[in-house]
Each structure stands twice: as C-alpha cells, then as structure tokens.
Design a protein around this motif. Structure first.
Motif, PDB file in Angstrom:
ATOM      1  N   TYR A  26      18.580 -26.149   6.800  1.00  0.00           N
ATOM      2  CA  TYR A  26      20.050 -26.180   5.898  1.00  0.00           C
ATOM      3  C   TYR A  26      20.814 -25.174   6.511  1.00  0.00           C
ATOM      4  O   TYR A  26      22.039 -25.318   6.486  1.00  0.00           O
ATOM      5  CB  TYR A  26      19.725 -25.965   4.641  1.00  0.00           C
ATOM      6  N   HIS A  52      27.439 -33.255   4.875  1.00  0.00           N
ATOM      7  CA  HIS A  52      26.680 -33.490   3.736  1.00  0.00           C
ATOM      8  C   HIS A  52      26.756 -34.962   3.124  1.00  0.00           C
ATOM      9  O   HIS A  52      27.798 -35.500   3.253  1.00  0.00           O
ATOM     10  CB  HIS A  52      27.206 -32.553   2.654  1.00  0.00           C
ATOM     11  N   LYS A  57      19.670 -34.255   0.792  1.00  0.00           N
ATOM     12  CA  LYS A  57      19.117 -32.552   0.657  1.00  0.00           C
ATOM     13  C   LYS A  57      18.629 -32.387  -0.824  1.00  0.00           C
ATOM     14  O   LYS A  57      19.494 -32.767  -1.612  1.00  0.00           O
ATOM     15  CB  LYS A  57      20.324 -31.734   0.985  1.00  0.00           C
ATOM     16  N   GLN A  61      18.009 -26.630  -3.402  1.00  0.00           N
ATOM     17  CA  GLN A  61      17.933 -25.893  -2.129  1.00  0.00           C
ATOM     18  C   GLN A  61      19.494 -25.845  -1.573  1.00  0.00           C
ATOM     19  O   GLN A  61      19.861 -24.872  -0.957  1.00  0.00           O
ATOM     20  CB  GLN A  61      17.109 -26.507  -0.930  1.00  0.00           C
ATOM     21  N   LEU A  62      20.099 -26.602  -1.731  1.00  0.00           N
ATOM     22  CA  LEU A  62      21.548 -26.618  -1.552  1.00  0.00           C
ATOM     23  C   LEU A  62      22.191 -25.643  -2.217  1.00  0.00           C
ATOM     24  O   LEU A  62      23.043 -24.824  -1.780  1.00  0.00           O
ATOM     25  CB  LEU A  62      22.395 -28.067  -1.596  1.00  0.00           C
ATOM     26  N   GLN A  63      21.959 -25.491  -3.633  1.00  0.00           N
ATOM     27  CA  GLN A  63      22.473 -24.457  -4.601  1.00  0.00           C
ATOM     28  C   GLN A  63      22.186 -22.876  -3.796  1.00  0.00           C
ATOM     29  O   GLN A  63      23.057 -22.309  -3.911  1.00  0.00           O
ATOM     30  CB  GLN A  63      21.982 -24.583  -5.910  1.00  0.00           C
ATOM     31  N   PHE A 100      27.851 -31.736  -6.563  1.00  0.00           N
ATOM     32  CA  PHE A 100      27.916 -30.551  -5.652  1.00  0.00           C
ATOM     33  C   PHE A 100      29.101 -29.932  -6.002  1.00  0.00           C
ATOM     34  O   PHE A 100      29.443 -28.790  -6.189  1.00  0.00           O
ATOM     35  CB  PHE A 100      27.540 -30.841  -4.084  1.00  0.00           C
TER      36      PHE A 100
END
Length: 122
Positions: A26, A52, A57, A61-63, A100
C-alpha cells in the motif's frame, strides 16, 4: 472533543502505527505521498485517487495507511498545518469510494481538526 480524540487514538492504536506494520504494498503503490510545498509554504500531502479502486484494498489497512501518513506528517512539520491535495486526474467511477471519502472527512474533522490549512481538488 479532546477526550474523544484520546479514546480514538488509544482504540485505533495510533501511537503504535509504524512503517513496519503498514502494508508495504500500500505504501509502494503511491496512493498517498508528500509532494513539496504550496504557495503558502505548507507541506502538500497528495492522495492520488486514480490508484484506488473501491474494494480492491482492505479498508482497515487503508485507514491505517492514512493515519500513518498523517502522524508522520505531523512529526515532520512539528505540528504545523499542511495542505491536502486530491489528485483526481485519470479518475473514473470505479475510483469513487464514498466510504473512504467519508472516513477521510471524519478523520480530518474529528481527529485532526487544525492540521489542514487547505484542501485542493484537481
């Protein structure tokens, strides 16, 4: 508000997030990065939306990736404000992830309220 932020930081594990426990792939994709300074001398943090795709994803994990960058920037700038730049070039419907976006807005509003000077959309 301060108490809520402290509780959130504790539950989210903000102080424990490091480059070692953020997914390397990432970080390497270039979704988020620092890019120079704006006209006011504020560090620019770029989110390249075209990299994105919703659902591609792991959201948690994106957070973690975004919080990692915010914390890193806060240390690099000694708590000075930064500018957030959304690079929308080459972005299509598949790149729009409202979950997101809502997360980013809430994060900026609730937990980093004075960290951002300007928001740019291009």
């Amino acid at each position: 508000m301060l108490w809520d932020t402290c509780i959130w930081r504790s539950k989210f594990g903000t102080n424990e997030i490091t480059e070692e426990n953020v997914r390397k792939d990432y970080l390497d994709i270039g979704l988020c990065f620092i890019h120079g300074k704006d006209k006011d001398g504020k560090t620019m943090f770029v989110i390249k939306c075209s990299l994105h795709t919703k659902g591609s994803k792991e959201f948690n994990q994106l957070q973690k990736l975004v919080v990692y960058w915010f914390e890193r920037l806060e240390r690099l700038t000694n708590g000075n404000q930064i500018s957030l730049f959304f690079d929308m070039s080459d972005t299509g419907i598949l790149n729009m992830d409202m979950e997101f976006i809502k997360y980013l807005i809430n994060l900026c509003k609730s937990y980093y309220p004075n960290f951002f000077k300007l928001y740019y959309y291009f």
